[in-house]
Structures are given as C-alpha cells and as structure tokens.
Write a protein that holds these residues in place. Structure first.
Motif, PDB file in Angstrom:
ATOM      1  N   THR A   1       0.857  -1.181   0.000  1.00 37.29           N
ATOM      2  CA  THR A   1       0.000   0.000   0.000  1.00 37.29           C
ATOM      3  C   THR A   1       0.897   1.235   0.000  1.00 37.29           C
ATOM      4  O   THR A   1       2.111   1.134  -0.173  1.00 37.29           O
ATOM      5  N   LYS A   2       0.323   2.391   0.195  1.00 40.25           N
ATOM      6  CA  LYS A   2       1.028   3.649  -0.087  1.00 40.25           C
ATOM      7  C   LYS A   2       2.423   3.739   0.531  1.00 40.25           C
ATOM      8  O   LYS A   2       3.398   4.043  -0.170  1.00 40.25           O
ATOM      9  N   GLU A   3       2.558   3.485   1.823  1.00 39.02           N
ATOM     10  CA  GLU A   3       3.861   3.656   2.464  1.00 39.02           C
ATOM     11  C   GLU A   3       4.897   2.717   1.869  1.00 39.02           C
ATOM     12  O   GLU A   3       6.018   3.125   1.543  1.00 39.02           O
ATOM     13  N   GLY A   4       4.539   1.453   1.709  1.00 34.85           N
ATOM     14  CA  GLY A   4       5.470   0.501   1.134  1.00 34.85           C
ATOM     15  C   GLY A   4       5.802   0.809  -0.308  1.00 34.85           C
ATOM     16  O   GLY A   4       6.941   0.616  -0.763  1.00 34.85           O
ATOM     17  N   MET A   5       4.820   1.301  -1.053  1.00 32.00           N
ATOM     18  CA  MET A   5       5.040   1.637  -2.462  1.00 32.00           C
ATOM     19  C   MET A   5       6.048   2.769  -2.605  1.00 32.00           C
ATOM     20  O   MET A   5       6.741   2.856  -3.626  1.00 32.00           O
ATOM     21  N   ASN A   6       6.115   3.637  -1.624  1.00 33.44           N
ATOM     22  CA  ASN A   6       7.036   4.770  -1.692  1.00 33.44           C
ATOM     23  C   ASN A   6       8.379   4.493  -1.016  1.00 33.44           C
ATOM     24  O   ASN A   6       9.201   5.402  -0.859  1.00 33.44           O
ATOM     25  N   ASN A   7       8.585   3.243  -0.627  1.00 34.53           N
ATOM     26  CA  ASN A   7       9.855   2.845  -0.030  1.00 34.53           C
ATOM     27  C   ASN A   7      10.327   1.525  -0.641  1.00 34.53           C
ATOM     28  O   ASN A   7      10.605   0.549   0.073  1.00 34.53           O
TER      29      ASN A   7
ATOM     30  N   PRO B   1      -9.025   8.159 -12.955  1.00 28.10           N
ATOM     31  CA  PRO B   1      -9.324   7.428 -11.720  1.00 28.10           C
ATOM     32  C   PRO B   1      -8.705   8.127 -10.512  1.00 28.10           C
ATOM     33  O   PRO B   1      -7.658   8.766 -10.620  1.00 28.10           O
ATOM     34  N   ARG B   2      -9.334   7.968  -9.376  1.00 21.51           N
ATOM     35  CA  ARG B   2      -8.929   8.685  -8.155  1.00 21.51           C
ATOM     36  C   ARG B   2      -7.789   7.938  -7.451  1.00 21.51           C
ATOM     37  O   ARG B   2      -7.922   7.480  -6.311  1.00 21.51           O
ATOM     38  N   ALA B   3      -6.667   7.861  -8.126  1.00 21.70           N
ATOM     39  CA  ALA B   3      -5.546   7.089  -7.586  1.00 21.70           C
ATOM     40  C   ALA B   3      -5.100   7.595  -6.221  1.00 21.70           C
ATOM     41  O   ALA B   3      -4.875   6.811  -5.290  1.00 21.70           O
ATOM     42  N   ARG B   4      -4.974   8.906  -6.077  1.00 25.12           N
ATOM     43  CA  ARG B   4      -4.475   9.454  -4.815  1.00 25.12           C
ATOM     44  C   ARG B   4      -5.446   9.165  -3.661  1.00 25.12           C
ATOM     45  O   ARG B   4      -5.024   8.805  -2.561  1.00 25.12           O
ATOM     46  N   ASP B   5      -6.741   9.310  -3.898  1.00 25.31           N
ATOM     47  CA  ASP B   5      -7.714   9.005  -2.849  1.00 25.31           C
ATOM     48  C   ASP B   5      -7.631   7.535  -2.458  1.00 25.31           C
ATOM     49  O   ASP B   5      -7.730   7.189  -1.271  1.00 25.31           O
TER      50      ASP B   5
ATOM     51  N   LEU C   1      -5.002   5.519  -2.756  1.00 29.02           N
ATOM     52  CA  LEU C   1      -3.752   5.272  -2.044  1.00 29.02           C
ATOM     53  C   LEU C   1      -3.839   5.753  -0.608  1.00 29.02           C
ATOM     54  O   LEU C   1      -3.396   5.064   0.325  1.00 29.02           O
ATOM     55  N   GLU C   2      -4.392   6.933  -0.413  1.00 28.82           N
ATOM     56  CA  GLU C   2      -4.521   7.473   0.941  1.00 28.82           C
ATOM     57  C   GLU C   2      -5.413   6.595   1.814  1.00 28.82           C
ATOM     58  O   GLU C   2      -5.212   6.505   3.028  1.00 28.82           O
ATOM     59  N   ALA C   3      -6.387   5.927   1.194  1.00 31.27           N
ATOM     60  CA  ALA C   3      -7.327   5.088   1.950  1.00 31.27           C
ATOM     61  C   ALA C   3      -6.793   3.684   2.195  1.00 31.27           C
ATOM     62  O   ALA C   3      -7.436   2.894   2.897  1.00 31.27           O
ATOM     63  N   GLY C   4      -5.653   3.354   1.606  1.00 33.70           N
ATOM     64  CA  GLY C   4      -5.077   2.033   1.814  1.00 33.70           C
ATOM     65  C   GLY C   4      -5.484   0.990   0.798  1.00 33.70           C
ATOM     66  O   GLY C   4      -5.302  -0.218   1.017  1.00 33.70           O
ATOM     67  N   VAL C   5      -6.025   1.422  -0.351  1.00 32.02           N
ATOM     68  CA  VAL C   5      -6.378   0.483  -1.420  1.00 32.02           C
ATOM     69  C   VAL C   5      -5.102  -0.035  -2.083  1.00 32.02           C
ATOM     70  O   VAL C   5      -4.116   0.697  -2.224  1.00 32.02           O
ATOM     71  N   ILE C   6      -5.131  -1.281  -2.500  1.00 33.03           N
ATOM     72  CA  ILE C   6      -4.008  -1.888  -3.236  1.00 33.03           C
ATOM     73  C   ILE C   6      -4.149  -1.476  -4.698  1.00 33.03           C
ATOM     74  O   ILE C   6      -4.968  -2.024  -5.435  1.00 33.03           O
TER      75      ILE C   6
END
Length: 454
Positions: free
Chosen positions: A49-55, A339-343, A345-350
């Motif tokens: 999810t978002k945190e792991g994707m950015n690391n 598509p609302r990619a940022r929303d 990602l912020e919500a924890g969607v894969i």
C-alpha cells in the motif's frame, strides 16, 4: 540507507540455498555488476500500500543468480556473489555495468485476442462521439465481436502471438488476457483455447479470463444473456476444467449502465466464483454503479477502471484487500476523468496498473502506462512501479511467485540501459531503446539489437 541494505544483503546471502562455494550446481543466468537492482520488496509481501510503495527496496552495485529451474537463487552485493559462486558455472553471464535490473512488468488488464481493428472509430472519438454512442450504434465491442466470430482459431492465434511478443519487448513478463469478443459459447471457447495455446507455446506468463459478459449479444436481452452465461457458459468451463481440457483463472463482467446492471453482475460473478474462478471485473467506469462495493462484498481479487468509484467504494475495497486495477490509457484515449488514484492510495487500497490493450485503446506498453499514471493520476514513480509489478501480480493472484525480485520467485527481469531505474518511466515512449534484455524464468526472451556493438 543503501549502505545498510548492502550490509543486510551480505548477511542474508550467506543463508541463501545454493550459495555455498563447495557446490557444483550449474546455474542458468548471472546478472552481475548492476548499478541498481530494484527488488520492489524483500520480505515476501503479497502487495504494497502507499507507504510501502514509496519505499521500494533498491540495492546498488549488486548481482542476481537465477537457477536452472528459472527461479532466483541469490541477490546481493557484487563481491559477495562473486566469491560465493566463484566455482559455479552459468549458462549465461550478463555484465550489467551502467545498467539497472528490475522485475518483469505485469499487465493486469488486457483484451488482446480479437480480429478486426477499430481505427475507423478513432476519428469518431476525436469528433466527439462517446464510447456508448459508438457502442449503441453497433460499433465498438459489437464490431469486434462480428470480426472475431468470423475469424479462424489459427488467425486469432497468429495475431495474438504477435501482440504478446510486442508486449515482451516493452518489458511485460506476465499479462492478463480476456475472452469477451465472442459472446456466444462457441466463440468464447475459441478465444480461451487461443489463450491456452499461447500459455503452452510462448514464454510470457498469462492469466486467463473468461469475459463472456462483455456485452449483451445481439438478439438477446440482459436476462436471456445472463441465463445463457450462468446455465451454459460457466458449467461448460467447469466441465472442461475438470476434464483437464481448458483452464481459466478469472471471471469478468462489464458492469455498466446499458450493459450488465448490478444484479446481473452479481449473479454472473457469484456463479463463476462457485465454479472456482477468481473474480476480476470491470466496474464504475462510465457510470457510478456501486460496483466497488459489490466487488468487496463478493471478495473479488480485483476490480478494473473505477473512474466513477464512490467514497464508500474506496473504503470497501481497502477493507476487503481488493485491488484497484487502474487504466490510465483508457481515461486518456476516451477523455474520461482520471481514476482517483491518490484518494485510493490514501485510503489504503491496493492500487495496480494495466494497459487495457484492446481495439479501442491500442497501447500495450506498461512503461507508457506508468508514465501516464504519474502525470495524469499524480502517482509517484515508485508507486507506479509497485503498481505495475507486485500489486499487478497480486491483482491476478500471482504475487507469491512473481512481481518482485526475491529468492524463490521466478527469475523474470528486465535490464535497462540506464544508471537509474526511473528512466523506465521518465523516458516517455523511450522503452524501445532503453530496454536491453527481457528475461523470463532465467531465459533471455528478448535482446535489443540496437544495443549490440558492431
């Protein structure tokens, strides 16, 4: 951080199976001296999810060993790998100096078996015709259905093979492929046989999807179409699977106003799930349908498009760990809202990515898809790469063996002729010269002739 990672890899390499210098096992491939190796993840994560994707895990000055079984045996600093494998023999050694190694890309959504292009419809779109305008006038899917029904199985395989080879050249090593341009049982089975033949004869990994509910066939209403699929199509697929004659992985429905409504979609998907198929369907693309909520309820593996997803749908998908397969090329070509990619990602969607390659959106390049995801959907480059590797593999139920570079996973890699991995996304349309090698299960399936020195 990179120095800490390298120290970590020195320690871990000592425990990799087959690393002892006293062993005489012969290996398939050694990729050595890479400036960067992008592992994506290293702890067996099934998705990020978002945190792991950015690391993402990136190791500098490293090497990869792939065994004769096509699986990764070791990854680590150049000197450690060199010492531990000094007495081993390799079928092939590639010097990756000045280059980067990344996982093979995963395309989580395509319609790549069909006959008859729709180039004539592109000018109609440019003049303002919408997707549904063309569809309701008998074009779109129906045009391709007629051409595909009339094509021979051999003709369909020949064109499909050419498209898959083109995908390989853009770095794709695993792709989802749908039926859906048959609508009648005979043609749907013909398309699925073509996909299964490609699975046997080509190196690229394929996840096969039955999409008989892509449109309502001419001469039938929605109820009749659903009855035919539930009472005839799906039982036949189950029968063929039990007989070992045809294996299908996923079931798909085009859940859309004027096509299959929510109740019809539910009935088809549940029937497919009961037959052992993984749910992976089109939802909330052109009209808000609450398809995301339905998918979460049915425990779908993934839902594609989602341009019109609701806030409640985003929350439901995050809780259900249902992957959102976003298709930036479709939004671009059809001039849809992004598509609302940022929303998500912020919500924890894969969040995953796919090309949606089809006669209506003719793009099979995942590097271009990633670039569009960054520019138009505001994803970071790390997020886009994760979405096109580990998360796309998760969307297909394959992330246990593909989608990242980890010991035990398939040796599916791409080697790019650049010192930083970001060039794969940064160079818009530049992959034709950037990608030097594509490797599937340790086998070199593509070598860029442009990079050969005369």
């Amino acid at each position: 951080r990179s120095s800490d990672l390298n120290r970590c890899w020195r320690t871990l390499c000592c425990f990799f199976p087959g690393c002892s210098s006293t062993m005489s096992y012969e290996y398939k491939l050694l990729l050595e001296n890479a400036d960067q190796i992008v592992l994506v993840c290293r702890n067996g994560e099934k998705y990020l999810t978002k945190e792991g994707m950015n690391n993402l895990v990136v190791v500098k000055n490293a090497s990869v060993v792939i065994g004769k079984d096509g699986c990764i045996k070791a990854i680590g600093p150049d000197d450690v790998i060199r010492n531990q494998f000094s007495k081993e023999s390799f079928e092939k050694i590639i010097d990756c100096s000045g280059k980067c190694v990344l996982p093979g890309l995963v395309d989580a959504h395509t319609h790549s078996v069909w006959s008859g292009d729709r180039v004539h419809e592109f000018s109609m779109k440019l003049a303002g015709a919408t997707y549904m305008d063309i569809h309701q006038a008998g074009g779109g899917i129906h045009f391709t259905v007629e051409s595909t029904q009339n094509a021979s199985e051999e003709e369909l395989f020949t064109s499909f093979q050419q498209r898959l080879l083109r995908m390989i050249r853009t770095g794709t090593t695993l792709v989802e492929c749908k039926s859906g341009y048959g609508l009648n049982l005979e043609t749907e089975l013909k398309m699925l046989r073509v996909i299964e033949r490609a699975q046997r004869e080509l190196d690229i990994g394929i996840s096969s999807t039955y999409c008989g509910a892509h449109s309502v066939p001419k001469g039938k209403n929605v109820v009749e179409a659903v009855d035919d699929i539930v009472n005839n199509h799906i039982p036949k697929l189950k029968q063929l699977a039990l007989a070992g004659e045809l294996q299908v992985d996923n079931i798909d429905v085009f859940c859309e106003k004027g096509v299959f409504d929510l109740n019809s979609t539910r009935r088809i998907l549940q029937s497919g799930k009961d037959a052992g198929l993984q749910i992976n369907f089109h939802g909330d693309e052109l009209t808000p349908m609450n398809a995301a909520e339905l998918g979460a309820e049915l425990q779908a593996q993934s839902i594609s498009h989602l341009e019109e997803i609701s806030d409640e749908g985003i929350e439901a998908m995050a809780i259900a760990k249902c992957s959102a397969v976003l298709l930036p090329t479709t939004a671009y070509i059809l001039r849809l809202k992004q598509p609302r990619a940022r929303d998500m990602l912020e919500a924890g969607v894969i969040v995953s990515l796919g090309s949606d390659f089809n006669p209506n959106a003719y793009c099979c390049s995942m590097p271009i898809v990633m670039h569009l995801a960054c520019v138009n959907m505001k994803m970071s480059m790390m997020e886009a790469l994760a979405a096109a590797t580990i998360n796309a593999a998760y969307a297909l139920g394959k992330s246990d063996c593909q989608g990242s570079l980890e010991v035990g996973k398939q040796g599916n890699v791409i080697i790019i002729n650049a010192p930083r991995w970001e060039h794969l996304i940064y160079q818009f349309g530049g992959h034709q010269e950037l990608i030097q090698y594509v490797v599937i299960k340790g086998k070199i399936v593509y070598e860029n002739e442009r990079d050969r020195k005369s």
